[in-house]
Design a protein around this motif. Sequence first.
Motif, short mmCIF file in Angstrom:
data_model
loop_
_atom_site.label_atom_id
_atom_site.label_comp_id
_atom_site.label_asym_id
_atom_site.label_seq_id
_atom_site.Cartn_x
_atom_site.Cartn_y
_atom_site.Cartn_z
N LEU A 196 33.98 46.38 23.21
CA LEU A 196 33.36 45.69 24.35
C LEU A 196 34.06 44.36 24.63
O LEU A 196 34.28 44.00 25.79
N LEU A 197 34.42 43.64 23.56
CA LEU A 197 35.15 42.39 23.74
C LEU A 197 36.50 42.64 24.39
O LEU A 197 36.92 41.89 25.29
N PHE A 198 37.17 43.69 23.97
CA PHE A 198 38.47 44.03 24.55
C PHE A 198 38.34 44.38 26.03
O PHE A 198 39.19 44.04 26.84
N LEU A 199 37.24 45.05 26.38
CA LEU A 199 36.98 45.36 27.79
C LEU A 199 36.80 44.08 28.60
O LEU A 199 37.35 43.95 29.71
N VAL A 200 36.04 43.13 28.05
CA VAL A 200 35.83 41.85 28.73
C VAL A 200 37.17 41.13 28.91
O VAL A 200 37.46 40.56 29.98
N ILE A 201 38.01 41.15 27.88
CA ILE A 201 39.33 40.51 27.95
C ILE A 201 40.18 41.16 29.04
O ILE A 201 40.82 40.47 29.85
N ASN A 202 40.17 42.49 29.09
CA ASN A 202 40.95 43.19 30.11
C ASN A 202 40.46 42.85 31.51
O ASN A 202 41.27 42.66 32.44
N CYS A 203 39.15 42.79 31.68
CA CYS A 203 38.59 42.45 32.99
C CYS A 203 38.98 41.02 33.40
O CYS A 203 39.33 40.77 34.56
N TYR A 204 38.93 40.10 32.44
CA TYR A 204 39.31 38.72 32.72
C TYR A 204 40.78 38.63 33.12
O TYR A 204 41.14 37.92 34.08
N ILE A 205 41.64 39.36 32.43
CA ILE A 205 43.07 39.35 32.75
C ILE A 205 43.31 39.92 34.14
O ILE A 205 44.09 39.36 34.93
N LEU A 206 42.62 41.00 34.49
CA LEU A 206 42.78 41.59 35.81
C LEU A 206 42.31 40.63 36.90
O LEU A 206 42.94 40.52 37.97
N ILE A 207 41.22 39.91 36.64
CA ILE A 207 40.73 38.93 37.61
C ILE A 207 41.76 37.82 37.82
O ILE A 207 42.02 37.38 38.94
N GLN A 208 42.39 37.38 36.73
CA GLN A 208 43.40 36.34 36.83
C GLN A 208 44.64 36.83 37.58
O GLN A 208 45.24 36.10 38.38
N ILE A 209 45.01 38.09 37.36
CA ILE A 209 46.15 38.66 38.07
C ILE A 209 45.86 38.73 39.57
O ILE A 209 46.70 38.35 40.41
N ILE A 210 44.67 39.18 39.93
CA ILE A 210 44.30 39.26 41.35
C ILE A 210 44.27 37.88 41.98
O ILE A 210 44.75 37.66 43.10
N ALA A 211 43.70 36.91 41.25
CA ALA A 211 43.55 35.56 41.80
C ALA A 211 44.89 34.87 42.00
O ALA A 211 45.04 34.03 42.90
#
Length: 413
Positions: A384-399
């Motif tokens: 679950l933590l790894f999923l949160v990390i992946n989501c955060y990274i994707l948000i940063q890439i989009i931003a």
Amino acid sequence: MEPIVSEVTEKRVLFSASLLIRVALVWYGDYQDATMVVKYTDIDYHVFTDAARFITKGESPYNRSTYRYTPLVAWLLTPNIYLSCMCGKILFVVCDMLSGLLIYRILCLRGLDPKEACRVSSLWLLNPLPMGVSSRGSAESVLSALVLGTLLCMEGQHLSWAALLFGLSVHMKIYPITYALPIALALRSPETRADEKEGRRFKRLLRFIGSFFNQELFLFASVAGGVFSGLTGLFYHMYGWEFLHETYLYHLTRRDTRHNFSPYFYMLYLTADSGWSLWLGLAAFLPQLALLLLVSWAYHGDLALCCFLHTAIFVSFNKVCTSQYFLWYLCLFPLVIPHLSLSPKQGVGLLALWFAGQGIWLGPAYYLEFEGYNTFLLIWLAGLLFLVINCYILIQIIAHYKPPQHRQRLKLE
């Protein structure tokens, strides 16, 4: 003249060194397999080879238990039986190198300087992960080359070849079918897209639907559908229902209770004997579907970015997720990197965070596999933590993503 010579030399050195390293790993792997207890070659490679052996005897590749791939993979590896057991690895290495070349070509078409494109391509060509995966005998590099080839042909506006490669990639592994929606949205009629925001809601809806009825989209759908249907029909004729089940249907209903990075694995593990298990496995596709639809609509104008986001979301939210799946989106990441406004410090920080998430997961996984401790709950929490990390990274890439301003639209004759 000198800068041109320098660029050509740098490219030759990069590709030559990358190829030599991979070939050396293949030969080392053969040595390790022969002399050490821990084997270098991936177990899947032995499965491919055994399936190929059944084919050379005129039998079904599915006589080999756990072979759950298209027969095309086994057919491609029949030289393993007739010539050398390393032929398949050489094929995978060639596809791995081809992926690097395709990345370079796509970056140039998207307006990147050839020298810079060469350096960005090195992020794939000199990456230890794809090097190890292809030299150990995994077929993922074939799929990477097909997906990148599709994007190259789309960038070069060669729809027939793009459709052919897309149909072949979907046949090889089902997940690229998710690219169909952004490709369809990208191929809509330009005239209709321009004025679809004007007029009343009903008229806008009619314009939106009408935008899909155009020659380019019809050509793409016909060729891609024809390739996929033709191969599927051929192998169904040869191997029957077993081919459809093992290649496609098994993966839709698969409920893998072994520990992996998926946020769903613990739920599927606990409900393995429940009557709800099948429905829970199917329900796990819903978050994927919702996010993929959203991303398709928002970013279909930039297929490289959209396909990268698609694949990263698909892998992160899949009900089965292993390290090998990361290659599905890592081969697309070099296409995105040149257009990120992240500072080097931010980029390194996100990369370190991604590796840290895997490291945290590997800790309890080690104690489960090698020490026999019951760490299922800790593995799930780490997932679950790894999923949160992946989501955060994707948000940063989009931003921090800035679309390319200039593209060299060339015909790939």
